[in-house]
Design an enzyme around this catalytic site. Structure first.
Site, mmCIF file in Angstrom:
data_model
loop_
_atom_site.group_PDB
_atom_site.id
_atom_site.type_symbol
_atom_site.label_atom_id
_atom_site.label_comp_id
_atom_site.label_asym_id
_atom_site.label_seq_id
_atom_site.Cartn_x
_atom_site.Cartn_y
_atom_site.Cartn_z
ATOM 1 N N GLU A 177 3.029 -6.753 8.296
ATOM 2 C CA GLU A 177 3.261 -5.210 8.037
ATOM 3 C C GLU A 177 4.442 -4.910 6.945
ATOM 4 O OE1 GLU A 177 1.606 -2.859 9.929
ATOM 5 O OE2 GLU A 177 0.401 -4.617 10.459
ATOM 6 N N ARG A 183 -3.732 -9.118 -20.600
ATOM 7 C CA ARG A 183 -4.355 -8.590 -21.587
ATOM 8 C C ARG A 183 -3.862 -7.977 -22.620
ATOM 9 N NH1 ARG A 183 -6.936 -3.675 -21.140
ATOM 10 N NH2 ARG A 183 -8.992 -4.258 -22.371
ATOM 11 N N PRO A 202 0.976 -1.058 0.021
ATOM 12 C CA PRO A 202 0.079 -0.137 0.042
ATOM 13 C C PRO A 202 0.960 1.415 0.066
ATOM 14 C CG PRO A 202 -0.212 -1.204 2.139
ATOM 15 C CD PRO A 202 0.663 -2.000 1.192
HETATM 16 CL CL1 6GU Z 1 -0.384 -3.886 -3.294
HETATM 17 N N1 6GU Z 1 -0.935 -4.441 -0.834
HETATM 18 C C1 6GU Z 1 -1.710 -4.482 0.373
HETATM 19 N N2 6GU Z 1 -1.634 -5.124 1.290
HETATM 20 N N3 6GU Z 1 -2.876 -3.573 0.370
HETATM 21 C C2 6GU Z 1 -2.920 -2.474 -0.746
HETATM 22 C C3 6GU Z 1 -2.142 -2.690 -1.927
HETATM 23 C C4 6GU Z 1 -1.196 -3.702 -1.960
HETATM 24 N N4 6GU Z 1 -2.671 -1.924 -2.630
HETATM 25 C C5 6GU Z 1 -3.556 -1.217 -2.006
HETATM 26 N N5 6GU Z 1 -3.783 -1.694 -0.939
#
Ligand code: 6GU
Length: 271
Positions: free
Chosen positions: A117, A159, A90
Site C-alpha cells: 500500500e 530519449r 497512484p
Molecule cells: Cl506510479 N504506481 C502504482 N502502483 N500504480 C500506479 C502508478 C504508480 N501510476 C498509476 N498507477
C-alpha cells in the site's frame, strides 16, 4: 545523468539494459544503478513491510530499510550533489511530457518504487526536507507496484537527453511537446510500398506540395484529437487556431465559445 532505483524486485528493472535506455547507458549518457531494498534490512526474513497503523487492508513498507537505502545512495554521491527523489505512486501528480522535460534537466534522479500500500509517510517527509521530491503517477489505474512506472518515466526522460535520439529535432513535434502543434495528437503515418493489400496512401503525401501536406497533417491531427482526446481541444489556446482549424472543428460538431475556445455541444454525443 545518473539514475538510482531502490526496489525489492531488481530483476523487474532488467529492461533498462535494452533498447534506447540500454544504448544511452552504453554511450555513457546514463549511469543506472539498481539497489535491492532487502539488503538494507537486518532481520532473518529481510522484512520490508508491516501492518498499517489504524488498521485496514494490505501492508505498508517500513521506514527503516528505505532510510538506510536512501542514505547509502545519497552518500555515494560524495556529498557534492543532491539527487531529485521520484516517488512513483497512484496518488502522485500526473506524469506529463512537461515533467519528463523537467526531469531530463536534472543530473541525478533516485526512484523509490513501492509494493503493497505504499511507503510509511515519514520517509517522504524526511527526505522532502533535504531533497526535491516528486510523487508521480503514470495514469488513472492501479499497478501492483511502481517498478513499471519507473520504466515508463525513465524511457520518457532518457530519449530527451542530448545525444540519445538520432537528432535534436526528433522531439520538437512530439505529441505533448511543450509548445508543439497546439497540443494535438499526431496523425497517421505511411511508408513504402505505395500499395499494400489493396490499400493506397493519401495522394496528398506524394503531391510534393509541402503546404498542402502540412495542412492535411494538421487536419488529421485535429480529427484524431477530437476522437481520442476531446479534453485537449477544450484546453487548446485559441491563438493557436487558424481559420481552417476553426471551420474543421465546426464541421466536426464543435462550437466556438465567446473567448475563441471550442466546446463540444452537450447534445452532440458521438460521431
Ligand atoms: Cl506510479 N504506481 C502504482 N502502483 N500504480 C500506479 C502508478 C504508480 N501510476 C498509476 N498507477
Amino acid at each position: 545523468m545518473r539514475l538510482d532505483v531502490v526496489t525489492i524486485f531488481p530483476e523487474y528493472l532488467e529492461p533498462l539494459n535494452v533498447s534506447l535506455v540500454g544504448k544511452a547507458r552504453a554511450r555513457g549518457r546514463l549511469d543506472v544503478r539498481v539497489h535491492d531494498l532487502r539488503t538494507f534490512t537486518h532481520d532473518r526474513h529481510n522484512t520490508v513491510d508491516d501492518t498499517p497503523y489504524g488498521g485496514g487492508p494490505g501492508m505498508v513498507m517500513k521506514p527503516e530499510p528505505w532510510g538506510e537505502a536512501l542514505d547509502s545512495v545519497i552518500a555515494s554521491g560524495g556529498g557534492e550533489e543532491r539527487p531529485t527523489l521520484v516517488v512513483p505512486t497512484p496518488s502522485g501528480r500526473p506524469f506529463t511530457q512537461e515533467l519528463a522535460v523537467e526531469f531530463s534537466r536534472r543530473p541525478w534522479l533516485v526512484f523509490t518504487p513501492a509494493r503493497y500500500e505504499g511507503i510509511d509517510r515519514r520517509v517522504i517527509e524526511e527526505y522532502g526536507e533535504r531533497l526535491d521530491v516528486f510523487e508521480v503517477s503514470i495514469g488513472d489505474y492501479v499497478l501492483a507496484g511502481g517498478e513499471a512506472a519507473v520504466l515508463v518515466i525513465t524511457e520518457a526522460v532518457a530519449r530527451l537527453l542530448p545525444g540519445v535520439l538520432g537528432n535534436a529535432e526528433s522531439h520538437r513535434d512530439d505529441s505533448f511537446a511543450p509548445g508543439a502543434m497546439a497540443n494535438l495528437l499526431e496523425g497517421p503515418v505511411y511508408t513504402k510500398p505505395p500499395e499494400w493489400r489493396g490499400r493506397g496512401i493519401p495522394e496528398v503525401l506524394v503531391s510534393g506540395h509541402h503546404g498542402k501536406i502540412a495542412r492535411w497533417r494538421r487536419d488529421q491531427a485535429f480529427r484524431r484529437t477530437v476522437a481520442n482526446r476531446p479534453d485537449l481541444i477544450e484546453r487548446c489556446d485559441p491563438a493557436e487556431l487558424d481559420k481552417h482549424d476553426r471551420s474543421l472543428l465546426a464541421a466536426l460538431g464543435w462550437r466556438e465559445l465567446p473567448d475563441g475556445r471550442f466546446g463540444r455541444p452537450a447534445e452532440v454525443v458521438e460521431e
